[in-house]
Scaffold this active site. Structure first.
Site, mmCIF file in Angstrom:
data_model
loop_
_atom_site.group_PDB
_atom_site.id
_atom_site.type_symbol
_atom_site.label_atom_id
_atom_site.label_comp_id
_atom_site.label_asym_id
_atom_site.label_seq_id
_atom_site.Cartn_x
_atom_site.Cartn_y
_atom_site.Cartn_z
ATOM 1 N N GLY A 114 4.307 51.305 67.067
ATOM 2 C CA GLY A 114 4.745 50.046 67.201
ATOM 3 C C GLY A 114 5.481 49.530 68.299
ATOM 4 O O GLY A 114 5.255 50.243 69.256
ATOM 5 N N THR A 173 13.038 46.439 61.200
ATOM 6 C CA THR A 173 13.336 47.319 62.134
ATOM 7 C C THR A 173 14.819 46.769 62.587
ATOM 8 O O THR A 173 15.144 45.794 62.362
ATOM 9 C CB THR A 173 12.221 47.032 63.412
ATOM 10 N N GLY A 183 4.537 44.496 65.203
ATOM 11 C CA GLY A 183 4.622 45.239 66.679
ATOM 12 C C GLY A 183 3.365 44.975 67.394
ATOM 13 O O GLY A 183 3.438 45.109 68.631
ATOM 14 N N THR A 243 11.988 42.374 66.671
ATOM 15 C CA THR A 243 11.457 42.890 65.435
ATOM 16 C C THR A 243 10.467 42.051 64.881
ATOM 17 O O THR A 243 10.538 40.813 64.937
ATOM 18 C CB THR A 243 12.646 43.026 64.398
ATOM 19 N N GLY A 244 9.344 42.865 64.302
ATOM 20 C CA GLY A 244 8.332 41.832 63.817
ATOM 21 C C GLY A 244 6.814 42.464 63.968
ATOM 22 O O GLY A 244 6.871 43.853 63.914
HETATM 23 N N1 ASP Z 1 8.088 45.849 65.127
HETATM 24 C C1 ASP Z 1 7.994 46.858 64.087
HETATM 25 C C2 ASP Z 1 6.709 47.606 64.274
HETATM 26 O O1 ASP Z 1 5.772 47.074 64.349
HETATM 27 C C3 ASP Z 1 8.493 46.466 62.673
HETATM 28 C C4 ASP Z 1 9.585 45.729 62.439
HETATM 29 O O2 ASP Z 1 9.944 44.910 63.209
HETATM 30 O O3 ASP Z 1 9.947 45.875 61.337
HETATM 31 O O4 ASP Z 1 6.775 48.929 64.005
#
Ligand code: ASP
Length: 326
Positions: A222, A192, A246, A243-244
């Site tokens: 997410g 993200t 979600g 980011t992570g």
């Molecule tokens: N947080 C994002 C999601 O779960 C994924 C990401 O951070 O790359 O959609």
């Protein structure tokens, strides 16, 4: 007060064979270019909302990141994009989820904030709102890149065998001839993009945009567009973009938790961000990172994975970009 913009391009673990010094140079160059454009907005007295919009558009347009062009694939080989933006001065916000023709989802989120009496649009209605407001639309395959397709194929081959076993919680392939600690492609979970900023007027803003996670079920949304989970801004406290994993950010209301710890418990930005990133999120298996800025221009960029693509810039200073931990 010194304006500042902070960005991230996702957090994760190294994928075997996908990292090289050249690749890393490409990431640094992309982050530097995005920071330079957002820094220029702040340098000419522009608003935090404009700075985060410019930064996220730049990251969406770059295929290295999982947002806009270069977004990951769903299990149906489609793309479903999510984004949000929030203005810390007014607490106005706009969010969209599950769009597949909007070139820059963050600009649609901003349009929702500025032109709608609602806050959150999804799917067909979001696209209809985009068309009605002249947002740039593209064919579905604009988002497709060979690298992401390969990641999807790999994820689909490997998913039945995935278990969360290894020492640092990265998914591993339980039934494959591989070393136990070999992570599967981290990009399926992370990548993200986001930005937070403080402008010369003392206003904060945050924006986040994503393709979600590789091989996600169609319709899955997410944390990125969920206000308080992946995105939040309040002049009284801070602006946050995450980011992570979600689902965990949603369950822990992660971005708002950083703000609430400052507001209700008197935590500093660093204390609040660390408590969420190294305390509450990992307590339910949450992995990733976040970026945050407060009204004094303090910044925090914690992550609990082995890397987070990130950087920050203040007017008149050379932008700083980093990938690994210190
Ligand atoms: N947080 C994002 C999601 O779960 C994924 C990401 O951070 O790359 O959609």
């Amino acid at each position: 007060m010194k304006p500042v913009v902070v960005i991230h391009g996702g957090a994760g673990a190294i994928s075997p064979g996908t990292s090289s010094p050249e690749r890393e140079r490409e990431y640094h160059a992309a982050l530097q270019a995005v920071l330079a454009s957002a820094q220029a907005v702040l340098a000419r007295g522009g608003s935090a909302i404009d700075a985060v919009s410019v930064a996220v558009v730049g990251l969406e347009d770059c295929p290295l990141f999982n947002a806009g062009h270069g977004a990951v694939y769903t299990s149906d080989e489609t793309h479903e994009l999510d984004a949000a933006i929030m203005d810390g001065a007014t607490l106005r916000t706009g969010a969209i989820a599950n769009v597949h023709h909007v070139r820059n989802p963050v600009l649609l989120a901003r349009m929702v904030m500025e032109r709608s009496r609602h806050v959150f649009f999804v799917g067909e209605g979001a696209e209809r709102f985009a068309r009605a407001n002249g947002v740039t639309m593209v064919a579905r395959d604009y988002f497709s890149t060979p690298l992401r397709l390969e990641q999807l194929r790999r994820a689909q081959r490997e998913t039945p065998d995935v278990a969360l076993l290894d020492r640092d919680g990265q998914p591993v392939l339980a039934n494959r001839q591989t070393t136990p600690a070999e992570p599967i492609d981290p990009d399926r979970k992370f990548g993200t993009v986001g930005a937070v900023a403080l402008d010369a007027a003392g206003n904060l803003a945050a924006a986040t945009s994503t393709g979600g996670i590789t091989n996600k079920q169609v319709g899955r949304v997410g944390d990125a567009p969920v206000i308080g989970a992946g995105t939040y801004a309040n002049n009284a406290t801070c602006a946050v973009s995450g980011t992570g994993t979600g689902e965990m950010y949603i369950r822990m209301v992660a971005a708002y938790d950083v703000s609430a710890r400052m507001q209700y418990a008197g935590a500093t930005l660093a204390e609040a961000a660390d408590a969420v990133m190294f305390g509450t999120l990992p307590s339910i298996g949450g992995k990733g990172g976040l970026i945050a800025v407060d009204g004094q221009g303090n910044i925090a960029l914690p992550f609990n994975t082995d890397r987070m693509y990130r950087g920050y810039a203040r007017p008149g200073e050379q932008p700083v970009t980093e990938i690994y931990g210190k």
